[in-house]
Design an enzyme around this catalytic site. Structure first.
Site, PDB file in Angstrom:
ATOM      1  N   ARG A  10     -12.880   4.164   9.287  1.00 51.73           N
ATOM      2  CA  ARG A  10     -14.045   3.877   8.406  1.00 51.73           C
ATOM      3  C   ARG A  10     -14.350   2.354   8.366  1.00 51.73           C
ATOM      4  NH1 ARG A  10     -11.553   3.358   3.042  1.00 51.73           N
ATOM      5  NH2 ARG A  10     -12.285   1.394   2.816  1.00 51.73           N
ATOM      6  N   ASN A  15     -11.029   0.160   9.039  1.00 51.61           N
ATOM      7  CA  ASN A  15      -9.805   0.881   8.328  1.00 51.61           C
ATOM      8  C   ASN A  15      -9.469   1.813   9.181  1.00 51.61           C
ATOM      9  OD1 ASN A  15      -9.865  -0.107   5.247  1.00 51.61           O
ATOM     10  ND2 ASN A  15     -11.800   0.022   5.892  1.00 51.61           N
ATOM     11  N   GLU A  35       0.714  -1.182  -0.011  1.00 47.64           N
ATOM     12  CA  GLU A  35      -0.080  -0.057  -0.025  1.00 47.64           C
ATOM     13  C   GLU A  35       0.808   1.129   0.032  1.00 47.64           C
ATOM     14  OE1 GLU A  35      -3.941  -0.573   2.568  1.00 47.64           O
ATOM     15  OE2 GLU A  35      -2.086  -1.980   3.569  1.00 47.64           O
ATOM     16  N   TYR A  45      -8.817   2.942  -6.289  1.00 47.05           N
ATOM     17  CA  TYR A  45      -7.865   3.837  -6.733  1.00 47.05           C
ATOM     18  C   TYR A  45      -7.815   4.078  -8.059  1.00 47.05           C
ATOM     19  CZ  TYR A  45      -6.609   2.687  -1.946  1.00 47.05           C
ATOM     20  OH  TYR A  45      -6.740   2.092  -0.515  1.00 47.05           O
TER      21      TYR A  45
END
Length: 328
Positions: free
Chosen positions: A268, A284, A14, A230
């Site tokens: 989240r 998250n 990530e 993304y």
């Protein structure tokens, strides 16, 4: 003026997402309040992004020609290990440096998808059935087949959907598990739930839990994978197309999970709706913070700028420092 280290980079899949999110934080943190430095982790070295100066790990200070800079706060914008799993929080706790986001325990639990689900079962949160596989251990194929097809296979301790697959036929299962093991030594096989996907951000502001508007996610692919997240291969609708009753149900569930897990900062939670039930998928605790990310979308729908959103996270972290100091 407070000196803030915006922590990013890392040595995980990530990394690119972290770097992009950190630029948003750098751009939107109030320059009238904060002296901002982007600190990037490469290997085991933390360095200041602009000058390349290496951080002194004895006290997390930044050497400069005019003397060392000691940070008043670390803004954590590093997805995955070692920030999202709680490792760095322990380091900053020892040094007495305030940081945004969850503490060691909440981070460790939420980063481990199965541990998080196991923890939440006692709070009657609806969740899909799942099974953890560990690298090197024998796989009980009969047990997995009993879950039915399709299933989802994903790394247990990773984010951004790296290594995640939807298995639509029995002969795909072994390959999906091998693929997920590339990213982690533990893999979750989770029962498939057919429904609509939603995500809900939450944080504290001035001591009160604020649940943001809900986002409905309509992926162009089979599920909300990396490309959907993304690479603009999904439609994200904020506020979600839910009734007032459904909205209240999701937001109350989000608040319950946030408080039950002992979360702090901006988090989240992701859900899938089946009928009138919203099944919890995962947490998250350092969610994406690019201009297009879900939580900034929700903040705007709530009437906040990204600057106000970040301010709330910083102020909570600084308030915790004061509370800790008075009880030490």
């Amino acid at each position: 003026m407070l000196k803030v280290a915006i922590l990013t980079g890392g040595n995980v899949a990530e990394r690119s997402v972290s770097l992009k999110s950190a630029q948003t934080v750098f751009k939107h943190l109030d320059a009238q309040k904060y002296e901002k430095y982007v600190i990037e982790l490469n290997g085991t070295v933390f360095s200041e992004q602009q000058t390349g100066a290496v951080v002194n790990l004895n006290d997390f200070s930044l050497p400069t020609p005019n003397g060392s800079i000691k940070f008043d706060l670390v803004y954590q914008m590093l997805h995955g290990h070692p920030a999202e799993d709680g490792c760095l929080q322990g380091y900053f706790e020892v040094l007495g440096i305030p940081y945004t986001g969850c503490d060691v325990m909440a981070s460790a639990i939420t980063f481990n998808k199965q541990a998080c689900k196991d923890f939440l079962r006692s709070h009657n949160i609806p969740m899909a059935p799942s099974k953890v596989l560990r690298k090197g251990e024998a796989i009980n194929w009969a047990e997995l087949e009993a879950m039915g097809i399709p299933v989802f296979v994903k790394p247990n301790k990773n984010g951004s959907s790296y290594g995640a697959s939807k298995v639509s036929a029995p002969d795909q299962l072994a390959g999906a598990i091998d693929h997920a093991f590339v990213y982690d030594d533990e893999v979750v096989v989770e029962g498939f739930l057919k429904g609509n996907e939603f995500s809900n951000g939450v944080l504290r502001r001035d001591g009160e839990v604020v649940v943001l508007p809900i986002t409905e996610i309509v992926p162009h692919n089979e599920f909300f994978d990396f490309k959907a997240k993304y690479e603009n291969q999904s439609q994200e609708i904020t506020p979600a197309r839910l009734t007032a009753e459904q909205t209240a149900l999701v937001q109350s569930q989000t608040k319950l999970i946030y408080e039950a897990l002992g979360c702090r900062g901006i988090c989240r939670f992701d859900y899938i709706q089946v009928g009138e039930t919203f099944f919890f998928l995962e947490a998250n605790t350092i969610p994406g913070m690019s201009e297009q990310s879900i939580v900034p979308q929700q903040a705007r729908a709530h009437g906040w700028s990204i600057t106000e959103l970040l301010d709330a996270a910083v102020n909570e972290a600084l308030a915790r420092r004061f509370i800790n100091a008075t009880h030490s």
